[in-house]
Design a protein around this motif. Structure first.
Motif, short mmCIF file in Angstrom:
data_model
loop_
_atom_site.label_atom_id
_atom_site.label_comp_id
_atom_site.label_asym_id
_atom_site.label_seq_id
_atom_site.Cartn_x
_atom_site.Cartn_y
_atom_site.Cartn_z
N UNK A 180 -101.17 -20.35 -4.01
CA UNK A 180 -100.86 -20.16 -5.43
C UNK A 180 -102.12 -19.85 -6.22
N UNK A 181 -103.18 -20.63 -5.99
CA UNK A 181 -104.42 -20.43 -6.72
C UNK A 181 -105.00 -19.04 -6.47
N UNK A 182 -104.98 -18.60 -5.22
CA UNK A 182 -105.53 -17.28 -4.90
C UNK A 182 -104.76 -16.17 -5.62
N UNK A 183 -103.44 -16.27 -5.62
CA UNK A 183 -102.62 -15.27 -6.31
C UNK A 183 -102.92 -15.29 -7.81
N UNK A 184 -102.93 -16.48 -8.39
CA UNK A 184 -103.13 -16.59 -9.84
C UNK A 184 -104.50 -16.08 -10.26
N UNK A 185 -105.52 -16.37 -9.49
CA UNK A 185 -106.86 -15.88 -9.83
C UNK A 185 -106.94 -14.36 -9.70
N UNK A 186 -106.26 -13.78 -8.70
CA UNK A 186 -106.25 -12.31 -8.57
C UNK A 186 -105.52 -11.68 -9.75
N UNK A 187 -104.42 -12.27 -10.15
CA UNK A 187 -103.58 -11.68 -11.19
C UNK A 187 -104.14 -11.95 -12.59
N UNK A 188 -104.53 -13.19 -12.86
CA UNK A 188 -104.91 -13.60 -14.21
C UNK A 188 -106.41 -13.76 -14.43
N UNK A 189 -107.19 -13.77 -13.36
CA UNK A 189 -108.60 -14.07 -13.48
C UNK A 189 -108.83 -15.57 -13.40
N UNK A 190 -110.09 -15.99 -13.53
CA UNK A 190 -110.42 -17.40 -13.31
C UNK A 190 -110.05 -18.33 -14.46
N UNK A 197 -107.12 -19.17 -16.92
CA UNK A 197 -105.73 -19.00 -17.32
C UNK A 197 -105.02 -20.35 -17.16
N UNK A 198 -104.05 -20.66 -18.01
CA UNK A 198 -103.35 -21.95 -17.91
C UNK A 198 -102.70 -22.19 -16.55
N UNK A 199 -102.17 -21.15 -15.92
CA UNK A 199 -101.55 -21.35 -14.61
C UNK A 199 -102.59 -21.63 -13.54
N UNK A 226 -105.31 -23.26 -14.18
CA UNK A 226 -105.64 -24.65 -14.46
C UNK A 226 -104.61 -25.59 -13.85
N UNK A 227 -103.35 -25.23 -13.91
CA UNK A 227 -102.29 -26.06 -13.34
C UNK A 227 -102.44 -26.20 -11.83
N UNK A 228 -102.70 -25.10 -11.15
CA UNK A 228 -102.90 -25.16 -9.69
C UNK A 228 -104.13 -25.99 -9.35
N UNK A 229 -105.19 -25.85 -10.14
CA UNK A 229 -106.40 -26.65 -9.91
C UNK A 229 -106.11 -28.14 -10.09
N UNK A 230 -105.32 -28.48 -11.08
CA UNK A 230 -104.96 -29.88 -11.31
C UNK A 230 -104.24 -30.46 -10.09
N UNK A 231 -103.29 -29.70 -9.55
CA UNK A 231 -102.55 -30.19 -8.38
C UNK A 231 -103.47 -30.32 -7.17
N UNK A 232 -104.41 -29.38 -7.01
CA UNK A 232 -105.38 -29.50 -5.91
C UNK A 232 -106.27 -30.72 -6.11
N UNK A 274 -112.36 -29.88 -8.90
CA UNK A 274 -111.11 -29.26 -9.36
C UNK A 274 -110.80 -29.68 -10.80
N UNK A 275 -110.93 -30.98 -11.08
CA UNK A 275 -110.62 -31.47 -12.42
C UNK A 275 -111.59 -30.93 -13.46
N UNK A 276 -112.87 -30.78 -13.12
CA UNK A 276 -113.83 -30.21 -14.06
C UNK A 276 -113.51 -28.76 -14.37
N UNK A 277 -113.16 -28.01 -13.34
CA UNK A 277 -112.80 -26.62 -13.57
C UNK A 277 -111.53 -26.53 -14.41
N UNK A 278 -110.57 -27.40 -14.13
CA UNK A 278 -109.35 -27.49 -14.92
C UNK A 278 -109.69 -27.76 -16.39
N UNK A 279 -110.54 -28.76 -16.62
CA UNK A 279 -110.96 -29.11 -17.98
C UNK A 279 -111.67 -27.94 -18.66
N UNK A 280 -112.55 -27.27 -17.93
CA UNK A 280 -113.29 -26.15 -18.52
C UNK A 280 -112.37 -25.02 -18.95
N UNK A 281 -111.34 -24.78 -18.16
CA UNK A 281 -110.36 -23.74 -18.53
C UNK A 281 -109.64 -24.15 -19.81
#
Length: 179
Positions: free
Chosen positions: A114-124, A126-128, A130-136, A152-159
Motif C-alpha cells: 500500500x505504501x509503495x503504491x501511495x508514494x508512487x501515486x501521491x508522492x511522499x 499525502x494523508x493516505x 501518513x495513514x499507511x505509515x501509522x499502521x506500519x 514511521x510515527x515521526x514521518x507520519x507526524x511530519x506529513x
C-alpha cells in the motif's frame, strides 16, 4: 441506485454515531441492491464490503473484518488494477485487520505494498501515505521494533504537520504515537 446510495450514506452516519448494528443493517440492504443492479464485482459492492468490515473491526471481530476486506480488495484489484490508490487504500484497511490478529508477516506485506503504491501515486506527503505509515508504526511497535516504529510515527507526524500545522488533532495523535 439512488435508494442504495442513500442507504450507504445513512449507514455511514450511523457508523460514526456508534450505531453499528443499524449501520450493518443498512449496509447489508444496500449491498443486496448493488449486487442486483451492478453485479457482484462492481467497486460500489467493494465499498460496502469495506463498510461492513469496519463494523466488524470496531466490534473487535478482526477475522470477520478481514473476510470483508479481502472480498473488497479482490473486487477493487479486478476493477482498478494493482497500482491504483483505491487498491492501496483497500490494502491499508486489510493490513490493519491483520495487525490486530497478530498476523504480522501478512500485515507487513499488505501495508508495504500500500505504501509503495501511495508514494508512487501521491508522492511522499499525502494523508493516505501518513495513514499507511501509522499502521506500519503500530505493526513495528507490536513487534518490539521501537526504533522502526518511531521512524514511521515521526514521518507520519511530519506529513500531518506539513499538511495541517502543529495544532491539528491528527498532528497531536502522531505526536502521541511517538511518545
Amino acid at each position: 441506485m439512488e435508494y442504495a446510495n442513500a442507504l450507504v450514506s445513512l449507514a455511514n452516519t450511523h457508523f460514526y454515531a456508534g450505531n453499528l448494528d443499524t449501520s450493518d443493517s443498512l449496509n447489508t440492504a444496500a449491498l443486496a441492491i448493488l449486487r442486483q443492479r451492478r453485479g457482484d464485482l462492481h467497486p460500489l459492492v467493494a465499498d460496502v464490503m469495506i463498510n461492513l468490515g469496519a463494523g466488524q473491526f470496531e466490534r473487535g471481530n478482526y477475522a470477520e473484518a478481514e473476510t470483508f476486506n479481502r472480498g473488497a480488495l479482490s473486487r477493487i484489484r479486478a476493477w482498478y488494477g494493482d497500482d491504483h490508490p483505491v487498491t492501496a487504500s483497500a490494502l491499508t484497511v486489510l493490513g490493519r485487520s491483520l495487525v490486530f490478529q497478530d498476523r504480522r508477516q501478512a500485515a507487513d506485506s499488505a501495508l508495504r505494498e500500500a505504501l509503495a503504491i501511495l508514494e508512487r501515486v501521491h508522492g511522499p506527503v499525502h494523508p493516505r501515505v501518513a495513514s499507511a505509515l501509522n499502521e506500519l508504526g503500530i505493526l513495528a511497535l507490536g513487534e518490539d521494533r521501537a526504533d522502526d516504529a518511531e521512524a514511521y510515527f515521526r514521518r507520519n507526524r511530519d506529513i500531518y504537520r506539513s499538511l495541517h500545522g502543529g495544532r491539528h488533532w491528527l498532528t497531536g495523535i502522531a505526536e502521541s504515537n511517538i511518545g
